[in-house]
Scaffold this motif. Structure first.
Motif, short mmCIF file in Angstrom:
data_model
loop_
_atom_site.label_atom_id
_atom_site.label_comp_id
_atom_site.label_asym_id
_atom_site.label_seq_id
_atom_site.Cartn_x
_atom_site.Cartn_y
_atom_site.Cartn_z
N GLN A 173 -0.57 7.51 11.32
CA GLN A 173 0.61 8.36 11.29
C GLN A 173 1.61 7.78 10.31
OE1 GLN A 173 1.05 11.31 12.99
NE2 GLN A 173 2.90 11.53 11.74
N LEU A 174 1.86 8.47 9.21
CA LEU A 174 2.81 8.01 8.21
C LEU A 174 4.15 8.71 8.41
CD1 LEU A 174 0.60 8.03 5.01
CD2 LEU A 174 1.16 6.10 6.47
N PRO A 175 5.24 8.10 8.02
CA PRO A 175 6.55 8.73 8.16
C PRO A 175 6.66 9.97 7.29
CG PRO A 175 6.70 6.74 6.82
CD PRO A 175 5.33 6.77 7.40
N ALA A 176 7.53 10.88 7.74
CA ALA A 176 7.71 12.11 6.98
C ALA A 176 8.38 11.81 5.65
CB ALA A 176 8.57 13.08 7.79
N GLY A 177 8.14 12.69 4.65
CA GLY A 177 8.73 12.48 3.35
C GLY A 177 7.91 11.51 2.54
N LYS A 178 8.44 11.10 1.43
CA LYS A 178 7.71 10.22 0.51
C LYS A 178 8.40 8.87 0.35
CE LYS A 178 4.27 12.89 -0.49
NZ LYS A 178 2.91 12.51 -0.09
N ALA A 179 9.27 8.51 1.29
CA ALA A 179 9.95 7.22 1.21
C ALA A 179 9.60 6.39 2.43
CB ALA A 179 11.47 7.41 1.11
N ALA A 209 5.14 0.43 5.04
CA ALA A 209 3.99 0.63 4.16
C ALA A 209 2.89 -0.39 4.45
CB ALA A 209 4.43 0.54 2.70
N ALA A 210 3.30 -1.64 4.67
CA ALA A 210 2.31 -2.69 4.95
C ALA A 210 1.59 -2.42 6.26
CB ALA A 210 3.00 -4.05 4.98
N ASP A 211 2.36 -2.08 7.30
CA ASP A 211 1.75 -1.81 8.61
C ASP A 211 0.81 -0.61 8.56
OD1 ASP A 211 3.08 -3.94 9.69
OD2 ASP A 211 4.69 -2.75 10.61
N ALA A 212 1.24 0.44 7.85
CA ALA A 212 0.41 1.64 7.76
C ALA A 212 -0.91 1.33 7.05
CB ALA A 212 1.17 2.74 7.02
N PHE A 213 -0.85 0.55 5.99
CA PHE A 213 -2.06 0.18 5.25
C PHE A 213 -3.00 -0.64 6.11
CE2 PHE A 213 -4.92 -1.10 2.05
CZ PHE A 213 -5.04 -2.48 2.09
N LEU A 214 -2.47 -1.65 6.79
CA LEU A 214 -3.31 -2.51 7.62
C LEU A 214 -3.90 -1.74 8.79
CD1 LEU A 214 -1.12 -5.75 7.61
CD2 LEU A 214 -3.26 -5.35 6.35
N ASP A 215 -3.14 -0.79 9.35
CA ASP A 215 -3.65 0.03 10.45
C ASP A 215 -4.78 0.95 10.00
OD1 ASP A 215 -1.86 -1.12 12.18
OD2 ASP A 215 -0.40 0.52 12.09
N SER A 216 -4.83 1.24 8.71
CA SER A 216 -5.87 2.15 8.20
C SER A 216 -7.22 1.45 8.00
CB SER A 216 -5.43 2.76 6.86
OG SER A 216 -5.48 1.79 5.82
N LEU A 217 -7.23 0.14 8.06
CA LEU A 217 -8.46 -0.62 7.84
C LEU A 217 -9.26 -0.70 9.13
CD1 LEU A 217 -6.93 -3.55 5.74
CD2 LEU A 217 -8.04 -1.48 4.88
N ALA A 260 -5.73 -8.27 -2.16
CA ALA A 260 -5.20 -7.60 -0.96
C ALA A 260 -3.97 -6.77 -1.29
CB ALA A 260 -4.88 -8.65 0.11
N VAL A 261 -3.06 -7.37 -2.07
CA VAL A 261 -1.83 -6.65 -2.45
C VAL A 261 -2.16 -5.49 -3.38
CG1 VAL A 261 0.38 -6.89 -3.65
CG2 VAL A 261 -0.40 -8.70 -2.09
N LEU A 262 -3.12 -5.69 -4.28
CA LEU A 262 -3.54 -4.62 -5.17
C LEU A 262 -4.08 -3.43 -4.38
CD1 LEU A 262 -3.86 -4.22 -8.31
CD2 LEU A 262 -6.24 -4.88 -8.01
N SER A 263 -4.89 -3.69 -3.36
CA SER A 263 -5.44 -2.62 -2.52
C SER A 263 -4.33 -1.91 -1.75
CB SER A 263 -6.45 -3.20 -1.54
OG SER A 263 -7.58 -3.72 -2.22
N TRP A 264 -3.40 -2.69 -1.23
CA TRP A 264 -2.28 -2.12 -0.48
C TRP A 264 -1.46 -1.16 -1.33
CZ3 TRP A 264 2.84 -5.17 -0.21
CH2 TRP A 264 3.82 -4.41 0.45
N LEU A 265 -1.04 -1.61 -2.51
CA LEU A 265 -0.20 -0.76 -3.35
C LEU A 265 -0.97 0.42 -3.93
CD1 LEU A 265 1.85 -3.55 -5.18
CD2 LEU A 265 2.49 -2.20 -3.17
N GLU A 295 -2.09 6.32 -3.90
CA GLU A 295 -3.03 7.42 -3.68
C GLU A 295 -2.47 8.46 -2.71
OE1 GLU A 295 -6.57 5.61 -2.30
OE2 GLU A 295 -7.14 4.78 -4.26
N ARG A 296 -1.60 8.03 -1.83
CA ARG A 296 -1.02 8.93 -0.83
C ARG A 296 0.33 9.48 -1.25
NH1 ARG A 296 -4.73 6.07 0.64
NH2 ARG A 296 -6.13 6.53 2.39
N GLY A 297 0.70 9.23 -2.51
CA GLY A 297 1.90 9.84 -3.06
C GLY A 297 3.19 9.12 -2.77
N TYR A 298 3.10 7.88 -2.31
CA TYR A 298 4.31 7.13 -2.02
C TYR A 298 4.77 6.35 -3.25
CZ TYR A 298 3.98 8.35 2.86
OH TYR A 298 3.94 9.06 4.03
#
Length: 324
Positions: A6-12, A18-26, A82-87, A92-95
């Motif tokens: 679940q990502l926050p609404a909007g693009k900010a 951002a870090a938590d969302a990425f790690l949760d997706s793994l 790891a940081v390269l994959s995160w960013l 890719e998700r428009g952030y």
């Protein structure tokens, strides 16, 4: 079933979100654990509450260098990946957000270590007409002090002892530790670095007319949206402290022969200075004192004698009459 994040609404979003969302997706726990170190510590260094869109590429590169610039090649490459994959995942998700800058490149395999440049090559580079006084002074100071780049870039004019040719620096100490979520404590110790005649000639010219603020500054004032501490801005000119990323890019610009990112690295001045001191007879204890390493094995990897130095050393084994 793929993991739903679940990502926050909007693009900010903030750096921590951002870090938590990425790690949760793994999905793989091992990947989460390995990536969590690189992404988590980088997020802390960047500022967990900052908007991701407000982070510059050089901020990311600077964080990587501060955290793992002195680590092994494998550790650097793993944390960078790891940081390269995160960013990349965020992009890719428009952030809106930064990328790992080109100068924070993947390091070559361990068998290809940081080179030690010859004294002639260093002198010729610094003597080039098109090289600005700021770069000349920085490169000469890095070579003569054998200090880490971040240490020298952090020095302020009021801390210089020009007569004694020395200055205190915030030496590499313990890594930042989190006392509670979002609160980071910086651990460091003050140590002294020393320079010689080359730096002594250039420094007064560089800081002429200034008595306070960073020794090495940018040539343009920071934009209205950039927030800097009072220590990082010259009170006389309004110019900001030169960042590690900017300094590294400038060196690359003057030395790259095969495109951006292929030039010299700032850390090579430290390697070169220690190597040349060793070639001229400096003992291991003296090299450790100069480099401020605590373990002999750490300073030994900086000492890379040239073929010419080894040849001169071998000549000492010749019969007495052959050396006359």
């Amino acid at each position: 079933m793929p993991t739903v994040v679940q990502l926050p609404a909007g693009k900010a979003m903030t750096v921590r979100t951002a870090a938590d969302a990425f790690l949760d997706s793994l999905g793989n726990p091992n990947t989460v654990r390995n990536y969590g170190i690189g992404v988590g510590k980088t997020a802390e260094r960047l500022g967990e509450g900052r908007p991701l869109a407000a982070v510059a590429d050089d901020d990311v590169g600077g964080a990587l260098e501060l955290l793992w610039g002195e680590a092994s090649v494998n550790t650097w490459n793993a944390r960078r990946a790891a940081v390269l994959s995160w960013l990349g995942w965020c992009a890719e998700r428009g952030y809106d957000g930064p990328q790992v800058p080109a100068w924070a490149k993947r390091m070559p395999p361990p068998e290809s270590e940081t080179p030690a440049r010859s004294k002639m090559a260093i002198d010729r580079l610094i003597a080039r007409r098109e090289v600005h006084l700021r770069e000349k002074t920085l490169w000469r100071m890095l070579y003569e002090t054998c200090a880490r780049s971040e240490e020298i870039l952090e020095v302020n004019i009021e801390e210089l002892d020009l007569a004694g040719r020395r200055a205190p620096v915030k030496a590499k100490g313990a890594q930042p530790r989190t006392r509670r979520r979002g609160a980071v404590r910086e651990d460091f110790v003050l140590e002294t670095v020393y320079w010689d005649a080359g730096t002594a000639r250039l420094l007064p010219r560089l800081i002429k007319g200034r008595t306070r603020g960073p020794v090495f500054t940018t040539h343009r004032r920071p934009g209205p949206g950039k927030v800097l501490s009072a220590r990082d801005v010259c009170p006389d000119t309004g110019l900001a402290r030169l960042s590690y990323g900017q300094a590294r890019a400038l060196l690359d610009e003057h030395t790259a022969l095969a495109g951006p990112g292929t030039g010299w690295d700032l850390h090579e001045y430290r390697h070169s200075g220690l190597t040349h001191l060793g070639e001229n007879g400096a003992s291991l204890p003296m090299l450790m004192a100069k480099s401020r390493h605590k373990k002999p094995e750490n300073v030994r990897r900086y000492f890379k004698p040239s073929p010419e130095a080894l040849s001169d050393l071998t000549s000492l084994l010749a019969p007495g009459d052959a050396r006359r």
